[in-house]
Design an enzyme around this catalytic site. Structure first.
Site, PDB file in Angstrom:
ATOM      1  N   CYS A 125       0.824  -1.209   0.000  1.00  0.00           N
ATOM      2  CA  CYS A 125       0.000   0.000   0.000  1.00  0.00           C
ATOM      3  C   CYS A 125       0.854   1.253   0.000  1.00  0.00           C
ATOM      4  CB  CYS A 125      -0.946  -0.001   1.191  1.00  0.00           C
ATOM      5  SG  CYS A 125      -2.576  -0.548   0.692  1.00  0.00           S
ATOM      6  N   LYS A 177       0.837   3.229  -3.176  1.00  0.00           N
ATOM      7  CA  LYS A 177      -0.355   3.947  -3.651  1.00  0.00           C
ATOM      8  C   LYS A 177       0.038   5.364  -4.047  1.00  0.00           C
ATOM      9  CE  LYS A 177      -4.388   4.018  -1.442  1.00  0.00           C
ATOM     10  NZ  LYS A 177      -5.616   3.528  -0.832  1.00  0.00           N
ATOM     11  N   ASP A 237     -15.739   6.418  -1.688  1.00  0.00           N
ATOM     12  CA  ASP A 237     -15.868   5.542  -0.516  1.00  0.00           C
ATOM     13  C   ASP A 237     -14.901   4.373  -0.642  1.00  0.00           C
ATOM     14  OD1 ASP A 237     -16.962   4.651   1.914  1.00  0.00           O
ATOM     15  OD2 ASP A 237     -18.876   5.580   1.349  1.00  0.00           O
ATOM     16  N   ASP A 248      -9.879  -6.823 -17.595  1.00  0.00           N
ATOM     17  CA  ASP A 248      -8.827  -6.849 -18.614  1.00  0.00           C
ATOM     18  C   ASP A 248      -7.906  -5.650 -18.395  1.00  0.00           C
ATOM     19  OD1 ASP A 248      -7.483  -7.723 -20.869  1.00  0.00           O
ATOM     20  OD2 ASP A 248      -9.371  -8.234 -21.866  1.00  0.00           O
ATOM     21  N   ASP A 280     -15.097  -7.081 -24.347  1.00  0.00           N
ATOM     22  CA  ASP A 280     -15.489  -8.384 -23.803  1.00  0.00           C
ATOM     23  C   ASP A 280     -16.990  -8.425 -23.516  1.00  0.00           C
ATOM     24  OD1 ASP A 280     -13.114  -9.752 -23.793  1.00  0.00           O
ATOM     25  OD2 ASP A 280     -12.493  -8.983 -21.829  1.00  0.00           O
ATOM     26  N   GLY A 337     -11.837   2.761  -8.281  1.00  0.00           N
ATOM     27  CA  GLY A 337     -10.609   2.185  -8.826  1.00  0.00           C
ATOM     28  C   GLY A 337      -9.493   2.225  -7.813  1.00  0.00           C
ATOM     29  N   HIS A 338      -8.330   1.895  -8.275  1.00  0.00           N
ATOM     30  CA  HIS A 338      -7.149   1.912  -7.422  1.00  0.00           C
ATOM     31  C   HIS A 338      -5.969   2.370  -8.264  1.00  0.00           C
ATOM     32  CE1 HIS A 338      -4.509   0.717  -4.140  1.00  0.00           C
ATOM     33  NE2 HIS A 338      -3.695   0.265  -5.081  1.00  0.00           N
ATOM     34  N   SER A 339      -5.170   3.289  -7.732  1.00  0.00           N
ATOM     35  CA  SER A 339      -4.020   3.777  -8.497  1.00  0.00           C
ATOM     36  C   SER A 339      -2.768   3.553  -7.670  1.00  0.00           C
ATOM     37  CB  SER A 339      -4.210   5.245  -8.834  1.00  0.00           C
ATOM     38  OG  SER A 339      -4.600   5.951  -7.684  1.00  0.00           O
ATOM     39  N   ASP A 343     -14.382 -11.425 -29.172  1.00  0.00           N
ATOM     40  CA  ASP A 343     -13.543 -10.339 -29.676  1.00  0.00           C
ATOM     41  C   ASP A 343     -12.152 -10.897 -29.942  1.00  0.00           C
ATOM     42  OD1 ASP A 343     -13.202 -10.585 -26.901  1.00  0.00           O
ATOM     43  OD2 ASP A 343     -12.510  -8.522 -26.696  1.00  0.00           O
TER      44      ASP A 343
END
Ligand SMILES: Cc1cc2nc3c(=O)[nH]c(=O)nc-3n(C[C@H](O)[C@H](O)[C@H](O)COP(=O)(O)OP(=O)(O)OC[C@H]3O[C@@H](n4cnc5c(N)ncnc54)[C@H](O)[C@@H]3O)c2cc1C
Length: 718
Positions: A388, A391, A418, A434, A457, A507-509, A594
């Site tokens: 973490c 991050k 949140d 993906d 997809d 999301g997560h960056s 696809d």
């Protein structure tokens, strides 16, 4: 940040290739990906050179310099906010800016239309010239078409002679007139040069109208205020260049004509962080003609001072040469040398010019497999945390989220902000994930591709995508640069999601070695979701995008793909499969997939196995992206291609060896590839027509038939 890939900036890139600038990331923004070398333009029109002889491909050059290339048009600058505004995409920020974007066409208030066209920008002119030649050959312009060339300077005279040479070589009847405002052609040159060219024009049958200052073009006639008129079918305009509007509008100090005022160090007299060179610049106290020669000469000073400015050192002054030797070509392979009172003429001078020009161009050729200097040059912190601790900082993320217009969607009850999103799912939800690392160096367009790829997809199930969650990694850089990188990549993705009515729920960056982006996507499933295993006997196989992305991206990374071909591949990847899926639904499709990493044959084999059928594939009908087959032929393929080649074992190849480029294309891995669907015979022609009308490069690539070859079949190559 380099705006424009003009004659000075190509030298900046070349210098960076040889001596990288540690700790600095260079970005080139250019409207055209191939810079025409001014000295070779007349020879290109005359047919002595091919397109690639006379153009510098900015893609491989930028890549070899460790610079990022953004194919976009600059529309303005926010000098206080240190941002460059671009057409149809978000702005990008800079610390140090250099402008070498050339001049704008100057039509003296006359509107360009299908019959009148400025020669600059050359990128627009060349296709026009090709189309004009075709129309001429097909007799569409009449029995003896008239062509006027407006401009009596070196550009106009050279163009007139080159045009006539090209038309005569093709045996096309013509009536060509050179129109000049002054009392003679080549007013800046000595009398012997002028006399020579007047005779030369007469000898090849070019009429010259002097003292004709064109003020209007109406009803197929050029007119002057003094009452002169000239009837003509087409007009090529080669008068002096005008300044683009955006430098003045952005608040940069400009001269009365609108060109960026720079001091002897090539730095803007109003903004310390801005440099300019070439036609777009006006050198204070040293006025010079707008000519490629001066843009070239300014290159070494520009790179030297950009290096010094980046290091906070004192800048060096530039002294522009007063006069330059002009080698003016004569249409055929002869040239005139002109400088002051000097005049010389002959075939040998064309050879000298050809030698000089080709030697100049050779400096920008890029050897394949150049090392990535940028990564080597980037200062890496001694230790960075994982887990973490990797991050992205909360402030940075919050700033980006404020700038992004995060697309919302009715299903998202609680979204970004949140710990987790709350989503109102339907009873039948399609879910997929993906993602991949960046394969192009433009984060905004990479964001668009990653989003399209993830949505594909869902489309391949006949479902409707509704909500996405992002997983993004950004390489370690200065905070402001990481912020911009994150913003660019997510702005591209958000745009795609907005167009497809998909909300971004969270999301997560994180920080990582390289830029990567992936999405989990949720969608609403139809009553009967499409399945790979529902292909039926007699179905035709329709594919909605050409193949070749894998080879082109491999070529791009090795610096051997043409930039124009790389761009076509990027555009193809940016294309949504959404509309194609809707059309397939109307035509009763029940089996689709696809085409991505395993290539056409790999994904087809999956469908065939699941459906318990075989297929006959027509390799000649499979569309290829421009440049892809040539790369495959040259042995340039994606690293995944060899393992994809196992799919060939399932098919009997008829008409060519398995090494044939058209066969290898069938196993080329695609990113954001097209949909491959089984369409029942009665629907095929209507379905094809609708897909074509929607702009898809669609093809019938095969037919489901044999049950004896379950999971494989025959590939026919003529
Ligand atoms: C027919 C003809 C023949 C000529 N022959 C000669 C000759 O023999 N010798 C000579 O010295 N000169 C010649 N010239 C003049 C010469 O072409 C120009 O002086 C020269 O190209 C200027 O170079 P530059 O580096 O300033 O810009 P350019 O070479 O014009 O390059 C401009 C770059 O900026 C990019 N760009 C432009 N606007 C934008 C934007 N808004 N956003 C992003 N990118 C942008 C373009 O895509 C391009 O990469 C000729 C001109 C013509 C028309």
């Amino acid at each position: 940040m380099l705006i424009g890939g003009g004659h000075s900036h190509v030298q900046v890139l070349r210098s960076l290739r040889m001596r990288p600038l540690a700790g600095v990331r260079t970005t080139v923004i250019t409207r055209e990906l191939h810079t025409p070398y001014s000295g070779m333009l007349p020879g290109l029109i005359a047919g002595h050179y091919q397109f690639d002889d006379a153009h510098i491909d900015l893609g491989p050059l930028a890549q070899s310099a460790g610079a990022r290339l953004i194919a976009a048009e600059v529309t303005g600058l926010d000098l206080d906010g240190a941002c460059v505004h671009l057409r149809d995409r978000p702005p990008v920020r800079f610390d140090l800016l250099s402008i070498n974007s050339g001049g704008a066409p100057s039509l003296g208030g006359i509107a360009a239309n299908g019959a009148i066209i400025p020669v600059k920008p050359i990128g627009t002119f060349l296709p026009y010239w090709q189309a004009l030649l075709c129309a001429w050959q097909n007799g569409e312009l009449g029995a003896r078409p008239r062509l006027a060339i407006v401009g009596g300077g070196a550009g106009g005279v050279e163009l007139a002679l080159s045009v006539v040479y090209a038309l005569d070589r093709l045996g096309l009847p013509r009536e060509v007139t050179l129109v000049a405002a002054g009392n003679d052609v080549l007013a800046d040159h000595n009398p012997r040069v002028r006399r020579h060219f007047r005779r030369r024009l007469e000898a090849v049958g070019v009429a010259v109208r002097l003292g004709f200052e064109v003020t209007a073009f109406e009803d197929g006639r050029l007119r002057s205020d003094s009452g002169q008129a000239l009837q003509t079918e087409r007009v090529l305009w080669v008068t002096g260049v005008a300044a683009p509007a955006w430098p003045r509008q952005s608040g940069l100090a400009v001269d009365e004509a609108g060109f960026v005022r720079v001091d002897a160090t090539l730095r803007s007299i109003s903004h310390q962080q801005v440099f300019a060179a070439g036609d777009v610049a006006a050198l204070d106290g040293q006025p010079r003609p707008k000519s490629g020669v001066y843009a070239v000469r300014e290159g070494p000073t520009l790179i030297n001072n950009l290096r010094r400015a980046a290091a906070g050192e004192r800048l060096a002054a530039y002294r522009a040469q007063r006069r330059a030797l002009a080698l003016i070509s004569e249409g055929e392979r002869r040239a005139v040398a002109s400088r002051g009172w000097l005049f010389a003429e002959g075939v040998w001078l064309w050879r000298v010019k050809n030698f000089i020009d080709r030697r100049f161009m050779a400096r920008f050729e890029v050897p394949a497999n150049v090392p990535d200097h940028l990564r080597d040059a980037e200062p890496m912190a001694a230790m960075r945390c994982g887990g973490c601790g990797a991050k992205l900082g909360a402030d940075l993320l919050a700033r980006v989220l404020r700038r992004l217009q995060v697309p919302d969607q009715a299903d998202i009850l609680q979204g970004v902000g949140d710990d987790a999103a709350v989503i109102a799912t339907t009873s039948r939800t399609v879910a997929t994930v993906d993602g991949f690392r960046a394969m192009i160096d433009d984060p905004y367009r990479f964001g668009r591709i990653a989003a399209q790829h993830a949505l594909s997809d869902v489309f391949a199930m006949g479902a409707v995508p509704r909500v996405a969650l992002a997983l993004v990694s950004v390489p370690l850089m200065a905070d402001t640069m990481m912020e911009d990188e994150l913003y660019q990549v997510m702005a591209g993705a958000c745009e795609v999601f907005r167009d497809s009515a998909v909300g971004l729920a969270g999301g997560h960056s994180a920080e990582a070695a390289e830029l990567s982006l992936g999405f989990a996507v949720l969608g609403q499933a139809p009553e009967a979701p499409w399945q790979k295993g529902l292909l039926a006997d007699g179905d035709r196989l329709l594919m909605t995008k050409p193949l070749g992305v894998g080879a082109l991206m491999a070529g791009h990374m090795r610096g051997v793909a043409k930039s124009r071909d790389t761009q076509r591949a990027i555009e193809s990847m940016e294309r949504s499969n959404g509309a194609a899926a809707d059309i397939f639904k109307k035509h009763g499709v029940h089996a689709a997939t696809d085409v991505t990493g395993f290539g056409l044959l790999g994904h087809l084999a999956e469908m065939l196995r699941a459906s318990g059928v075989g297929a006959e594939v027509d390799a000649n009908a499979v569309p290829a992206l421009p440049g892809a087959l040539a790369l495959i032929d040259a042995g340039i393929e994606s690293t995944l291609a060899p393992s994809n080649a196992r799919a060939l074992d399932d098919f009997e190849i008829v008409g060519a060896p398995p090494t044939d480029a058209r066969v290898r294309l069938l196993i080329d891995p695609q990113t954001s590839g097209g949909l491959l669907a089984g369409v029942a015979e009665p629907h095929v022609s209507a379905c094809l027509a609708e897909l074509e009308q929607a702009g898809y490069e669609v093809a019938v690539v095969g037919r489901i038939g044999s049950r004896s070859q379950v999971g494989g079949g025959v590939v026919r190559v003529d």
